[in-house]
Design a protein around this motif. Structure first.
Motif, mmCIF file in Angstrom:
data_model
loop_
_atom_site.group_PDB
_atom_site.id
_atom_site.type_symbol
_atom_site.label_atom_id
_atom_site.label_comp_id
_atom_site.label_asym_id
_atom_site.label_seq_id
_atom_site.Cartn_x
_atom_site.Cartn_y
_atom_site.Cartn_z
ATOM 1 N N VAL A 147 -32.299 -32.181 6.978
ATOM 2 C CA VAL A 147 -32.927 -33.447 7.368
ATOM 3 C C VAL A 147 -32.914 -33.542 8.891
ATOM 4 O O VAL A 147 -32.125 -32.880 9.564
ATOM 5 C CB VAL A 147 -32.225 -34.687 6.754
ATOM 6 N N THR A 148 -33.821 -34.360 9.399
ATOM 7 C CA THR A 148 -33.990 -34.466 10.846
ATOM 8 C C THR A 148 -33.775 -35.902 11.291
ATOM 9 O O THR A 148 -34.092 -36.838 10.559
ATOM 10 C CB THR A 148 -35.413 -34.001 11.232
ATOM 11 N N LEU A 184 -28.173 -32.425 4.508
ATOM 12 C CA LEU A 184 -27.763 -33.537 3.637
ATOM 13 C C LEU A 184 -27.847 -32.976 2.230
ATOM 14 O O LEU A 184 -28.945 -32.651 1.753
ATOM 15 C CB LEU A 184 -28.680 -34.746 3.820
ATOM 16 N N GLY A 185 -26.708 -32.815 1.585
ATOM 17 C CA GLY A 185 -26.684 -32.004 0.366
ATOM 18 C C GLY A 185 -27.074 -30.603 0.804
ATOM 19 O O GLY A 185 -26.533 -30.074 1.780
ATOM 20 N N LEU A 208 -22.521 -37.732 3.175
ATOM 21 C CA LEU A 208 -23.138 -38.171 4.439
ATOM 22 C C LEU A 208 -22.408 -37.659 5.674
ATOM 23 O O LEU A 208 -22.879 -37.836 6.797
ATOM 24 C CB LEU A 208 -23.148 -39.706 4.516
ATOM 25 N N LYS A 209 -21.251 -37.056 5.489
ATOM 26 C CA LYS A 209 -20.371 -36.768 6.616
ATOM 27 C C LYS A 209 -21.079 -36.095 7.807
ATOM 28 O O LYS A 209 -21.022 -36.576 8.938
ATOM 29 C CB LYS A 209 -19.198 -35.908 6.148
ATOM 30 N N ALA A 210 -21.757 -34.986 7.517
ATOM 31 C CA ALA A 210 -22.423 -34.263 8.608
ATOM 32 C C ALA A 210 -23.558 -35.098 9.196
ATOM 33 O O ALA A 210 -23.800 -35.096 10.405
ATOM 34 C CB ALA A 210 -22.955 -32.922 8.098
ATOM 35 N N ASN A 228 -24.720 -40.187 14.908
ATOM 36 C CA ASN A 228 -23.972 -40.768 16.025
ATOM 37 C C ASN A 228 -24.175 -39.982 17.315
ATOM 38 O O ASN A 228 -24.182 -40.558 18.406
ATOM 39 C CB ASN A 228 -22.484 -40.855 15.677
ATOM 40 N N GLN A 229 -24.355 -38.666 17.180
ATOM 41 C CA GLN A 229 -24.618 -37.860 18.378
ATOM 42 C C GLN A 229 -25.958 -38.223 19.007
ATOM 43 O O GLN A 229 -26.091 -38.265 20.227
ATOM 44 C CB GLN A 229 -24.570 -36.367 18.046
#
Lengths: 413, 413
Positions: free
Chosen positions: B177-178, B172-173, B262-264, B270-271
């Motif tokens: 992040v987890t 994220l950037g 936020l794309k990734a 969602n995964q």
């Protein structure tokens, strides 16, 4: 056909009177079964009015499409029903089969093809060889007699475990008129889907439009209020035939469904439909319990119907009943998922007259042993009171048993 | 809990990393079960954002009502989950229980009651004795540690046959992040209904409104696209918590769900949801086959969803799959009953890549032996092509077996 009769089968079969203007005959055409009748021909006198309601499926069978189209004429001379092959999802071949069957029947009976009505039940996706009707229908037309309705009901069975007939006699004006009906259930024919078929005959002189209105209104609280597993056949068909022969002994000719002289007739007609529909529920695959679900206190009747159907189609409710478990928690779940107005804290639920939940919680007074005993009965009445309004409705279903899964999950032959 | 693990359980369990700002602890509170953990406390650092989606049931459980109300604050400090008792349909007592649980938890954690989130799963209709949490939650708050997510997933199980966890790590950037998630399945807890619960944690700094938007959009093709039996729990709850701790090592603070950074994250989020939802289907009661239903060529995606759900919830389709029968006739039936635009003569159907029907009839080229072999696989993909438009959707379900009926139809204990 299943080898053992449903434990919920009616204990007695009514004597079926003759209906003037209707002749029946059955034969073994060898469509699929061996050593049993699989074709029914009903020949009606000239001037017989016809009405019909059909599956709402977006993928109806070829015979359903045929009947829908011919219904516009309002007149029928013959009904041909075969069991063993539903002639559904058979593409253009299916349409050719219905056309050929109608042609053979029209020749046999001596009428126009547009006066022939057709229904097929059995395997779907396999072409129906209509040439098998050649000769057979001619012989049947010659030998048709005023009536063995039970034999007719047997010829249209698939996995039904008993033939379904009902009859009523009632006054129309000062004349006695008769209503006979037969049905086959929402059973399965291995390896594919079968269907609900029902045919009702009367000698009352009722015009096609009036008969159609009666039928449409009559199914609402009868056949449309019965569900076995929530699945809908591509072939469901209910046809009504009115020969008008009773006019000869004084029955008044009826042209409007709202005619006040019809009152007793409508009641009897609906009772025949209700009786047949209940027999269908009693013969649901693997059924061991007949379940009546009443929802009252809903905002509207339509809302009550949706909630009742949500309960009737819930696998969790149906398996609980199979297990003789008065599991009102699952009934709450089914009420909640219906999406209709409901207030958890006003909900009351009873099983066979014993209230188990009220005001959004377990009824502190209910006796588990008493309820357990009541759940052993073959007929279970679930009543849900919503406490919101005056909407009330009632549907019939059956339980969901391991036998249902066995019947429907057997390897494809 | 069931004694044997579902044959469809994932072969491996992922290592679950720690998430900064989240501490977990479990205990045996003796709510209903013996010799197993049945309470989970998750303590989150100050400033943690919360989002939630819940059952659409009109008769939701007391904890669902509690969470819905508290969600307005957007902040969470603790999550308390118990298994064994769903605190559903318990009337006013239920509301008192949730209030008392929240009070005990708030005291234990040292926060406001409005920052406490609750979920309960298990028997419904029985009062939950919240005094059992007294002392327990205090000890848990003291001993909570950054993390055994598998132990947490075990504590919330009811009739689940395996614990369900999933994890993803993403940028994220420029910061890592987890996302960790856990779920319990739509299993049944004898004698009453259990529920689907899922909790997702991340250290990403995402504001409550943005998190809510992500969650709402994320469930659409994951949890909302899974069905076991079409029944809906009164307690279904999915909560997401974002501690924001990753801001300390440079993750950008996100206030809008549409933020391109936020794309990734959205993909990974969602995964995780999809992975958990699939595990729920893999642990459906009595399930022996995982079934993926894809409908393409529908008028719209919504239409494709309705048709796919009609197939997924059809007892006739589900029993056929249990019987390893590529019964496309029943698929046609389910397409037809969905009530959505469909043209029988344009319909094609395949099972595990083998086309069995096309253009409204049986595919003349298909090899029954080849299909029968394919149906033995534990994972079955049904594809329906409608040939009408570009609408496409996919849902997951499982088969309907005799074990399902046995699990849900056993006598009430």
């Amino acid at each position: 056909m299943s080898s053992s009769v449903s434990p919920l089968a009616p204990k007695t079969v009514p004597d079926m009177p003759v209906i003037a203007g209707v002749r029946l005959a059955t034969a073994e055409a060898g469509i699929r079964y061996k050593n049993r009748t699989d074709v029914l021909l009903a020949v009606m006198d000239k001037g017989t009015a016809v009405a019909g309601v059909f599956t709402k499926s977006k993928c109806p069978s070829a015979p359903v499409e045929w009947c829908r189209a011919k219904l516009k004429g309002g007149k029928a001379r013959a009904l041909v029903v075969n069991s063993g092959n539903a002639n559904a999802f058979t593409g253009k071949t299916g349409r050719s089969s219905t056309a050929l069957t109608a042609k053979i029947a029209a020749k046999a009976v001596g009428c126009s093809e547009s006066e022939i009505f057709l229904a097929s039940t059995g395997v779907i996706g396999e072409p129906l060889d209509a040439t098998k009707f050649d000769g057979v229908l001619g012989r049947l037309a010659e030998t048709a007699e005023p009536g063995d309705y039970l034999a007719a009901a047997k010829a249209i069975m698939t996995t039904d475990t008993f033939p379904k007939v009902a009859t009523a006699t009632v006054k129309l004006g000062k004349a006695k008129v008769t209503i006979n009906g037969m049905a086959k259930g929402a059973g399965m024919i291995a390896p594919d889907m079968a269907t609900m078929l029902s045919f009702v005959f009367t000698d009352a002189p009722i015009a096609p439009a009036a008969l159609q209105a009666l039928l449409k209104s009559g199914v609402e609280d009868t056949f449309n209020a019965v569900t076995i597993d929530g699945d809908t056949s591509t072939s469901d068909t209910l046809l009504a035939f009115a020969t008008g022969a009773a006019a000869e002994h004084g029955a008044p000719k009826i042209s409007r469904a709202s005619d006040p002289r019809l009152k007793a007739f409508v009641k009897a007609f609906n009772q025949v439909l209700a009786n047949l529909a209940e027999q269908v529920a009693r013969d649901g695959e693997g059924a061991r319990k007949l379940v009546e679900i009443t929802v009252e206190g809903a905002k509207t009747k339509a809302s009550a119907r949706k909630i009742a159907m949500s309960i009737a189609n819930s696998p969790l409710v149906k398996t609980a009943i199979a297990g003789e478990d008065a599991n009102w928690g699952r009934v709450v779940m089914a009420v909640g998922k219906a999406g209709e107005p409901a207030d958890r804290d006003k909900l009351s639920i009873s099983f066979n007259g014993i209230r188990v939940a009220r005001s959004g919680a377990r009824d502190p007074d209910y006796d588990e042993a008493q309820v357990s005993e009541a759940m052993k009965a073959p007929e279970i009445a679930i009543k849900v009171s919503l406490g919101l309004g005056k909407g009330r409705d009632r549907v019939m279903t059956c339980d969901l048993t391991k036998e249902y899964v066995a019947i429907n999950g057997d390897y494809r032959s």
